[in-house]
Structures are given as C-alpha cells and as structure tokens.
Design a protein around this motif. Structure first.
Motif, short mmCIF file in Angstrom:
data_model
loop_
_atom_site.label_atom_id
_atom_site.label_comp_id
_atom_site.label_asym_id
_atom_site.label_seq_id
_atom_site.Cartn_x
_atom_site.Cartn_y
_atom_site.Cartn_z
N UNK A 130 86.51 -73.59 40.55
CA UNK A 130 86.76 -74.31 41.99
C UNK A 130 87.58 -75.54 42.11
N UNK A 131 87.82 -76.15 40.74
CA UNK A 131 88.25 -77.31 40.82
C UNK A 131 89.46 -77.29 39.82
N UNK A 132 89.81 -76.26 39.31
CA UNK A 132 90.94 -75.99 38.30
C UNK A 132 90.67 -75.15 37.05
N UNK A 133 91.65 -75.21 36.27
CA UNK A 133 91.44 -74.27 34.88
C UNK A 133 90.83 -75.10 33.97
N UNK A 134 90.08 -74.54 33.05
CA UNK A 134 89.30 -75.05 31.85
C UNK A 134 89.41 -74.08 30.80
N UNK A 135 89.32 -74.49 29.49
CA UNK A 135 89.24 -73.64 28.25
C UNK A 135 87.76 -73.47 28.36
N UNK A 136 87.30 -72.24 28.40
CA UNK A 136 85.90 -71.54 28.31
C UNK A 136 85.55 -71.47 27.05
N UNK A 137 84.29 -71.04 27.04
CA UNK A 137 83.44 -70.72 25.94
C UNK A 137 84.62 -69.82 24.72
N UNK A 138 85.18 -68.91 25.11
CA UNK A 138 86.17 -68.35 24.22
C UNK A 138 87.15 -69.05 23.79
N UNK A 139 87.40 -70.14 24.43
CA UNK A 139 88.34 -71.02 23.91
C UNK A 139 88.06 -72.04 22.86
N UNK A 140 86.91 -71.95 22.42
CA UNK A 140 86.42 -72.85 21.42
C UNK A 140 85.47 -73.84 21.48
N UNK A 141 84.65 -73.67 22.60
CA UNK A 141 83.34 -74.38 22.87
C UNK A 141 82.22 -73.93 21.88
N UNK A 142 82.24 -73.11 21.36
CA UNK A 142 81.21 -72.81 20.41
C UNK A 142 80.34 -71.44 20.79
N UNK A 165 77.53 -76.95 28.65
CA UNK A 165 78.01 -76.87 29.82
C UNK A 165 77.76 -75.65 30.50
N UNK A 166 77.46 -75.80 31.95
CA UNK A 166 77.07 -74.63 32.76
C UNK A 166 78.38 -73.99 33.20
N UNK A 167 78.92 -72.80 32.39
CA UNK A 167 79.85 -72.16 32.75
C UNK A 167 80.03 -71.41 33.99
N UNK A 168 78.95 -70.98 34.64
CA UNK A 168 78.94 -69.98 35.77
C UNK A 168 77.56 -69.99 36.20
N UNK A 169 77.56 -69.31 37.30
CA UNK A 169 76.42 -68.92 38.10
C UNK A 169 76.57 -67.63 38.42
N UNK A 170 75.15 -66.83 38.04
CA UNK A 170 75.49 -65.24 38.27
C UNK A 170 74.00 -64.76 39.11
N UNK A 171 74.07 -64.03 40.14
CA UNK A 171 73.09 -63.49 40.91
C UNK A 171 73.37 -61.89 40.62
N UNK A 172 72.30 -61.16 40.60
CA UNK A 172 72.00 -59.84 40.55
C UNK A 172 71.40 -59.31 41.80
N UNK A 183 75.58 -68.84 32.27
CA UNK A 183 76.24 -68.81 31.04
C UNK A 183 76.40 -70.31 30.69
N UNK A 184 75.57 -70.74 29.69
CA UNK A 184 75.76 -72.03 29.08
C UNK A 184 76.41 -72.04 27.69
N UNK A 185 77.33 -72.94 27.70
CA UNK A 185 78.12 -72.91 26.39
C UNK A 185 77.72 -74.23 25.64
N UNK A 186 77.64 -74.16 24.40
CA UNK A 186 77.43 -75.35 23.63
C UNK A 186 77.99 -75.31 22.18
N UNK A 187 78.11 -76.48 21.53
CA UNK A 187 78.86 -76.40 20.18
C UNK A 187 78.04 -75.54 19.15
#
Length: 185
Positions: free
Chosen positions: A58-70, A97-104, A149-153
């Motif tokens: 919602x605040x812009x583009x970031x490099x996500x987990x697939x972009x090298x966050x581990x 990093x909390x990458x997203x929120x998901x509800x089912x 989805x949480x990303x970490x090194x």
C-alpha cells in the motif's frame, strides 16, 4: 528529466528498490525515470516475469522474499485488534518482515493483502492507517484468524519468530483444508 530507455529504466528500478530500506511509491519511480506510473507498472510486470520478487504494498514497491530476502514461512495466528501491533512488533523485532496478511474466507476463498512491514516504524504507520477508521483489518472477517507470510535472512530467524509468536499466544494450528487452500492459490 529525459525518459530512460526500457532496459536501463528496469535496471534502475531494481537498483532503487534494492537500495531503499522502505517501499518506493510508483509515482516516485516514475518521476525518477521520467515516465508515467503506468510505464513503471509495466516495467514491474516485466521484472516479475523475469523472476525478480517485486511486491506491491500500500506504500509502494519493495523487493520481496523472492528478490533476495532469504527464507519465508507462513504462520497462522489469531488475536484481537487490540493485540495487532504487539503481533507485528514480535516479528519485526526479531529481524523478520511481515510480507502479507492472508485470510481463508469460507465464502470468498483466499484473500491476500501485501504489507511489507519490516520495522517498528512500519508497524506504527500501519496502525495509524487502521486506527483512522477507514478500513478494518482483514482478520476481522475471520474471527481474528489469519496467516502471515514472514521473510527472514535464515531459518533460525524464522524459528525464533515462530517460538516468539507461540510464547505470546498468537499461533494457531494450520488445518489440512487451509494448507490445501493456501497451496492452491
């Protein structure tokens, strides 16, 4: 500023996102490269297709987990709105990093919102948005149950996040039908 050529612009976008410690708005990328926001959106689509993990928040583009966050891991949690900031701080304080929120949702299926929350400052900004009253957290449509989805090194950090969320009473077991729904997304 004169517009850059497509390939040079895409290289610059990757460089700018990689150098930034926070989300970069599409308008800012457009201004820096001398093109429209629509051109930036097309460039981002091309970069994603090439395997770069760019995530729109919602605040812009970031490099996500697939972009090298581990590493990444999905955690199922449940809590009230009053504990939302505590949950997010639990994750970011451990360097994740909390990458997203998901509800089912039983009717709508899997609904995902990109977050990109990586610091206490991001948590505070997110909480101000929620507290403004214009929108409610997705977790409220599923009685507080949701996934992140949480990303970490590394795996050790993800293990520490899982332990901390469990110790704070946030975690809930992922049920077989939920695992299937998330996998089929």
């Amino acid at each position: 500023m004169a517009a850059m050529g497509g390939e040079a612009r895409r290289r610059a976008i990757l460089r700018w996102l990689g150098e930034s410690g926070s989300p970069v708005p599409g308008g800012e990328l457009a201004e820096r490269s001398g093109v429209s926001r629509q051109a930036v959106a097309r460039d981002v689509a091309v970069l994603r297709a090439a395997g770069h993990g760019i995530v729109a928040t919602s605040r812009g583009y970031v490099l996500g987990a697939a972009g090298g966050r581990g590493r990444t891991r999905v955690f199922k949690v449940r809590h009230t709105r009053e504990r939302l900031a505590e949950e997010l701080r639990t994750v970011v304080d451990l360097g994740a990093t909390v990458e997203d929120v998901i509800v089912n949702h039983r009717v709508y299926g899997v609904v995902r919102g990109r977050l990109g929350i990586a610091s206490r400052r991001d948590v505070d900004r997110f909480m101000r948005s929620i507290e403004s009253g214009r929108s409610a957290p997705l977790m409220e449509v599923t009685s507080g149950y949701h996934f992140h989805t949480v990303s970490a090194p590394d795996e050790e950090t993800l293990d520490a996040v899982g332990h901390a969320l469990d110790e704070a009473g946030f975690t809930a077991p992922i049920l077989p039908y939920e695992r299937d729904a998330l996998a089929g997304e």
